[in-house]
Write a protein that holds these residues in place. Structure first.
Motif: not given
Length: 72
Positions: A25, A27-28, A41-44
């Motif tokens: 889990k 952000d990136v 779920e974040g920026r892939s």
């Protein structure tokens, strides 16, 4: 050591190395396998590699310099 040299602004306490990325889990996520990016779920961000040149659907980078431009 490589991370310390190239990403000195990320302390070792904030680094995660794992094989099963679906547990992450954050952000990136930067990865070369779309399988790992699909459930994040974040920026892939997909790092280009010979096995994924025809994969679509993710933000793509070709070099660590490009990653720096996108994130810094």
């Amino acid at each position: 050591e490589w991370l310390d040299e190239h990403f000195p602004f990320i302390p070792w306490q904030n680094r995660i190395l794992c094989g099963h990325k679906h547990i992450l889990k954050g952000d990136v996520l930067i990865d070369d396998r779309s399988f790992n990016l699909e459930t994040f779920e974040g920026r892939s961000i997909q790092f280009t590699s010979p096995h994924n040149v025809n994969t679509e659907g993710f933000e793509r980078v070709n070099t660590w310099f490009e990653i720096g431009e996108k994130l810094l």
